[in-house]
Scaffold this motif. Structure first.
Motif, PDB file in Angstrom:
ATOM      1  N   ALA A  49     101.573 -37.742 149.589  1.00  0.00           N
ATOM      2  CA  ALA A  49     102.865 -37.616 150.251  1.00  0.00           C
ATOM      3  C   ALA A  49     102.859 -36.393 151.149  1.00  0.00           C
ATOM      4  CB  ALA A  49     103.981 -37.521 149.216  1.00  0.00           C
ATOM      5  N   THR A  50     103.931 -36.271 151.913  1.00  0.00           N
ATOM      6  CA  THR A  50     103.981 -35.205 152.905  1.00  0.00           C
ATOM      7  C   THR A  50     104.214 -33.831 152.286  1.00  0.00           C
ATOM      8  OG1 THR A  50     106.292 -35.817 153.191  1.00  0.00           O
ATOM      9  CG2 THR A  50     104.726 -36.667 154.803  1.00  0.00           C
ATOM     10  N   SER A  51     104.627 -33.782 151.030  1.00  0.00           N
ATOM     11  CA  SER A  51     104.735 -32.485 150.369  1.00  0.00           C
ATOM     12  C   SER A  51     104.296 -32.635 148.920  1.00  0.00           C
ATOM     13  CB  SER A  51     106.171 -31.941 150.423  1.00  0.00           C
ATOM     14  OG  SER A  51     106.974 -32.616 149.483  1.00  0.00           O
ATOM     15  N   GLU A  52     103.971 -31.499 148.320  1.00  0.00           N
ATOM     16  CA  GLU A  52     103.545 -31.529 146.924  1.00  0.00           C
ATOM     17  C   GLU A  52     104.670 -32.067 146.039  1.00  0.00           C
ATOM     18  OE1 GLU A  52     101.972 -27.775 145.534  1.00  0.00           O
ATOM     19  OE2 GLU A  52     101.735 -28.524 143.489  1.00  0.00           O
ATOM     20  N   GLU A  53     105.900 -31.661 146.345  1.00  0.00           N
ATOM     21  CA  GLU A  53     107.028 -32.078 145.509  1.00  0.00           C
ATOM     22  C   GLU A  53     107.194 -33.596 145.552  1.00  0.00           C
ATOM     23  OE1 GLU A  53     107.436 -29.600 147.940  1.00  0.00           O
ATOM     24  OE2 GLU A  53     107.101 -28.012 146.473  1.00  0.00           O
ATOM     25  N   VAL A  54     107.140 -34.153 146.752  1.00  0.00           N
ATOM     26  CA  VAL A  54     107.334 -35.600 146.873  1.00  0.00           C
ATOM     27  C   VAL A  54     106.166 -36.340 146.228  1.00  0.00           C
ATOM     28  CG1 VAL A  54     107.576 -37.522 148.487  1.00  0.00           C
ATOM     29  CG2 VAL A  54     108.783 -35.369 148.920  1.00  0.00           C
ATOM     30  N   ALA A  55     104.960 -35.798 146.354  1.00  0.00           N
ATOM     31  CA  ALA A  55     103.816 -36.449 145.706  1.00  0.00           C
ATOM     32  C   ALA A  55     104.035 -36.509 144.194  1.00  0.00           C
ATOM     33  CB  ALA A  55     102.529 -35.702 146.043  1.00  0.00           C
ATOM     34  N   ARG A  56     104.609 -35.452 143.646  1.00  0.00           N
ATOM     35  CA  ARG A  56     104.896 -35.449 142.196  1.00  0.00           C
ATOM     36  C   ARG A  56     105.980 -36.468 141.854  1.00  0.00           C
ATOM     37  NH1 ARG A  56     102.181 -31.546 139.777  1.00  0.00           N
ATOM     38  NH2 ARG A  56     101.446 -29.909 141.174  1.00  0.00           N
TER      39      ARG A  56
END
Ligand code: FES
Ligand code: FES
Lengths: 234, 707
Positions: B97-104
């Motif tokens: 994903a475009t950010s670590e948070e969204v990937a999580r």
């Protein structure tokens, strides 16, 4: 070692308790040092989808961080934030759940502070917040607004090292070097507070940082040199 | 032509001195960029979904919720429906994903269903193991008869838990494609050349089109030789999305799947004659390092007895697989052997120092080294004055001394090096090796500077890229011998090539030239010496280039070292807490190139040894098959206050130097646990036979429970 400061959530703004665990309990465990399974940050992360659940917490944080008069609600979407890091101003648009460590590393490309345990155990992410060492993985970026943040990059540069950095080099207080930024920042803070620390003080103040390669002998000697007290490996 | 030797003791400019690592300032100021620190424009973050079960079959995967999320760019199935999972935390899906948070968030939204299968995780109960395999059986002489005739006998069971590597920089990498056929991988690896080949093969492009870059890496200890499935996945997602991808393991994955040192459990019986000579050895061991079980530790260790027998059983478990852990199988073998021999010394009524000396010939060709080292160690520890028979102490806190011996090979690996000399006087080494923090970069620089007779500021090391002349993986203490041999030969060849180029321009023969102390000398005195930088201008615009390899002509490195360690510990008889007062390490490793780095290796090893001796253990829940401590709170590493005082003595000079360079990464990490266990036994008066020596286990031993 540094305890992260956790602002209190105003009681009247408590969100509805979720069926599984009351947020209240989770917050309490986080306030004991964020070492339990439910750190405040993980709670925030975990409840990201449930905007309502985190709104109360976040407003509490905002209140504390920015001393606002009225309770505001930040997130769950990204909000504008402003930081002072190593004497320079930075702005970023970040989700309120982003930690100071992730803000530094992922968004501002200040990668000196390292992510290792990401939950307040190892000290690799240590930075100074108004001169006090904190675990950047256990501070929300939004909380760090209004504070002076100092990372290892701000302690000194290769061409102009702080005496503690020079001492780390002289005594080979680093192997892989992944723990080193955290130790350098914690050691600088230690020397600010205790210009001539005895060994117990060194051990206590650096006890919140872990090294896997085993550089503690060098670190003891480095701190002794930077403190002007010769060398010791005792 | 060059003679491929190291300079004689009196002629050394840098070798053997205390030289600070050259990348120290970059690391100490946070400027060193590790794989974890690489941020690329448009980069995606990938987070992996892990199996919660130790043994299961995947029956369904639903990625729709993750795919529908804003910011999720790619959901990649690593192991599909039908796959049998063999250990908990195994990676099944990656979400980018475009950010670590969204990937999580995306990873959390993936739904996977399993058919849970029976698991086995606690190999200590070997009788309950579903799949234990006989792995080794070896007998010399007639141990049964020798044991029957022995004047003194001893027996015991000894246990070493499974531990993790727990590198502070987790495994992982950033992948970015330059075009359809070329990818760059910034990887946290011990083997840039090998990883390039492995990745090329697995994603179907030529190895030469994989550029692996590792300037700094945050610890590997044997766990980072492979590109790993997550490396391949990272490159695949980057190819599929056309964007750079960062995929680093989270801490729980790092500790549970990215490296384990196998456990060892052993039952040992030993016998000695009336003079304290060991006459019989009988051991049965078993252990596990995951689904592949575990090979036998080398038992008996260091010593070989006329009458000995050993049997090993390999026990597969549903736990994250084993990887080489510094000095594979040796620390376990050392604990078992040195504890068993200490017990036999006790039974014979002997000081273990005398007992080990009595039997030292049974160590083979390193015997005289061990004698020198034991004498030196005894002096540094004050052993002769301070040792008391087992259990002499009184009071709540009791101290004791213990010792252990170790051995390792450490011959230099295959390595190539190119040396370039430029007309501005800069001399560059190019070598496809990597610096794990052992100081490889510094070693290459000092060998180069030594050979050109110039200062360290005059040389440059270009390394950490797979496109450079190939060098071996950094493991098994093979790097220092490999890179120093290759660099020395390349540099000697380059000096010759420089002479060949400039001699005609100076109107002399190349044999008349010599480089030392930063100057070009004319052996016949026909001209005054000239500074190297002035001489270098004669090289011209095209730099001089020469190569060298290891192995190669001349004996520049060797194999086989022995070392001894002694521990002084205190044990609190009421709490079972073992604390380290002092550790002494006496170590040989042939010719020492940089004394400061060598000592650092030994200090670091002592500290790592204290850690695995006292606190490190992968704890598994037999009911769920889960690792209970995949973190750093309960997978504990020693802190600065836990490691006691350390004294390191390196054996140098005649008898050592002329052997050439030998590796040092493994040897000193082998013996600390055994020395500490012997010291704790000496202090408490009861056998302390298990590592880690947690308070619970020590108390159990003191209270006569199961040790
Ligand atoms: S990463 Fe913050 S304490 Fe470990
Ligand atoms: S130097 Fe590698 S972890 Fe400390």
């Amino acid at each position: 070692m540094a305890q992260t400061r956790y602002p209190k959530t105003p009681r009247e703004e408590q969100p509805e308790a979720s069926p599984a665990t009351s947020p209240d309990e989770r917050i309490d465990s986080a306030e004991t040092g964020a070492r339990g399974p439910f750190s405040r940050r993980q709670f925030l992360r975990g409840s990201a989808a449930a905007g309502a659940a985190s709104a109360g917490l976040l407003s509490g944080i905002l209140d504390d961080a920015e001393a606002q008069d009225e309770p505001g609600v930040a997130g769950p979407g990204a909000v504008d934030m402003a930081f002072k890091i190593n004497g320079k101003a930075y702005v970023a648009t970040l989700e309120p759940r982003v930690t100071l460590l992730d803000a530094l590393r992922n968004h501002l490309d200040l990668t000196g502070a390292k992510k290792v345990c990401d939950r307040g155990t190892c000290g690799a992410c240590t930075v100074l917040l108004n001169g006090d060492p904190v675990y950047a993985c256990s501070v929300l970026a939004i909380e760090a607004q209004g504070s002076e943040v100092t990372t290892v990059e701000g302690i000194g540069s290769p061409a102009n090292m702080h005496p503690i950095q020079q001492a780390f080099v002289d005594h080979d207080a680093q192997q892989c070097g992944f723990c080193t930024p955290g130790f350098v920042v914690a050691s600088a803070a230690l020397l600010n507070r205790h210009p001539n620390p005895d060994q117990d003080t060194v051990h206590r103040e650096l006890g919140g940082n872990l090294c896997r390669c085993g550089t503690y002998a060098g670190i003891r000697a480095a701190v002794a040199q930077a403190a002007g007290g010769g060398t010791t490996n005792g | 032509m060059a003679e491929y030797v190291w300079p004689a003791a009196g002629d050394r400019l840098h070798i053997g001195k205390h030289i600070s690592r050259l990348d120290g300032p970059v690391k100490a100021t946070g400027r060193a960029k590790y794989a974890y620190d690489v941020n690329r424009r448009g980069m995606l973050w990938a987070i992996m979904v892990q199996s919660p079960h130790a043994h299961a079959r995947i029956t369904a995967i639903d990625t729709s919720a993750a795919e529908a999320m804003d910011g999720v760019v790619k959901v990649h199935i690593i192991q599909d429906v039908g796959t049998e999972i063999q250990w908990a935390h195994d990676e099944i899906v990656a979400v980018a994903a475009t950010s670590e948070e969204v990937a999580r968030d995306g990873a959390a939204a993936v739904k996977i269903e399993y058919e849970v299968l029976p698991h086995f995780v606690n190999e200590r109960a070997v009788d309950e193991a579903p799949d234990a395999q006989p792995a080794q059986e070896e007998t010399t002489g007639d141990p049964a008869a020798a044991m029957a005739a022995a004047a003194t006998k001893s027996s015991g069971s000894y246990h070493v838990a499974q531990i993790a590597h727990c590198s502070l920089e987790s495994h992982g990498q950033v992948a970015e494609w330059q075009d359809e056929e070329t990818v760059t991988l910034w990887a946290s690896t011990q083997a840039i050349s090998g990883v390039a080949s492995q990745l090329g093969e697995q994603i179907g492009i030529p190895a030469s089109n994989v550029h692996v870059e590792t300037q700094y890496m945050g610890g590997g200890f044997g766990s980072k030789f492979s590109v790993d499935r997550w490396g391949v996945v990272c490159a695949q997602i980057a190819r599929d999305t056309g964007r750079p991808v960062k995929l680093m393991l989270d801490r729980d994955q790092e500790v549970s799947v990215a490296g384990a040192r196998p456990s060892t459990h052993a039952e040992v019986s030993t016998g000695a004659d009336a003079d304290g000579n060991v006459v019989a050895w009988d051991s049965k061991s078993w252990g596990s390092g995951g689904p592949a079980g575990a090979n036998s530790p080398p038992l008996p260790y260091v010593f070989a007895f006329d009458n000995q027998t050993h049997m090993h059983t390999s026990v597969p478990t549903n736990t994250g697989p084993a990887r080489a852990w510094r000095a594979p199988r040796h620390p376990q073998a050392c604990l078992v052997t040195m504890r068993a021999l200490e017990d036999l010394a006790h039974a014979a009524g002997m000081d273990p120092l005398d007992f080990f000396l009595r039997n030292i010939e049974k160590t083979g060709e390193r015997a005289s080294t061990y004698v020198e080292e034991l004498e030196k160690g005894a002096e540094l520890m004050g052993w002769r004055d301070r040792w008391r028979p087992r259990g002499s102490g009184t009071g709540t806190v009791r101290s004791g001394l213990g010792l252990a011996l170790h051995t390792w090979g450490g011959r230099g690996h295959r390595s190539n090096c190119e040396v370039l000399a430029y007309r501005d006087g800069l001399v560059e080494a190019r070598i496809g090796s990597q610096d794990l923090g052992t100081g490889t970069r510094t070693i290459i620089a000092l060998v180069l500077a030594e050979t050109f007779g110039v200062g360290l500021e005059q040389v440059k090391v270009t390394m950490g890229r797979s496109v450079l002349p190939a060098s071996g993986a950094s493991g098994g203490s093979t790097t220092v011998g490999g890179v120093s041999g290759a660099t020395r030969r390349a540099a000697l060849n380059a000096v010759d090539a420089v002479f060949e180029r400039i001699a005609p321009r100076l109107g002399t023969e190349m044999a008349n030239l010599e480089l030392r102390n930063g100057e070009l000398h004319f052996k016949d005195g026909s001209m005054a010496a000239m500074p190297w930088r002035q001489a270098a201008t004669l090289i011209g615009v095209n730099p001089v280039s020469a190569t060298g390899a290891n192995p190669g002509p001349g004996q520049l490195n060797d194999s086989g070292v022995g070392g001894i360690q002694m521990a002084d510990v205190s044990v609190d008889m009421e709490t079972g807490v073992v604390s380290i007062n002092r550790m002494v390490a006496v170590q040989d490793c042939g010719l020492i190139l940089d004394m400061k780095l060598a000592e650092s290796q030994v200090y670091g090893s002592l500290i790592m040894g204290v850690t695995y001796a006292l606190t490190e253990e992968r704890v598994f829940d037999p009911h769920t098959g889960q690792m209970l401590n995949p973190d750093m709170e309960f997978y504990k590493l020693a802190g600065i206050e836990d490691v006691g005082e350390m004294i390191v003595h390196m054996m140098t000079g005649p008898g050592y130097d002329e052997r050439g360079v030998i590796g040092l990464g493994e040897p000193p990490v082998i013996a600390p646990g055994a020395a500490i266990a012997n010291a704790a036994t000496n202090a408490t008066g009861v056998p302390i036979n298990e590592m880690p020596m947690t308070p619970e286990r020590v108390l159990a031993a003191i209270n006569g429970g199961m040790a």
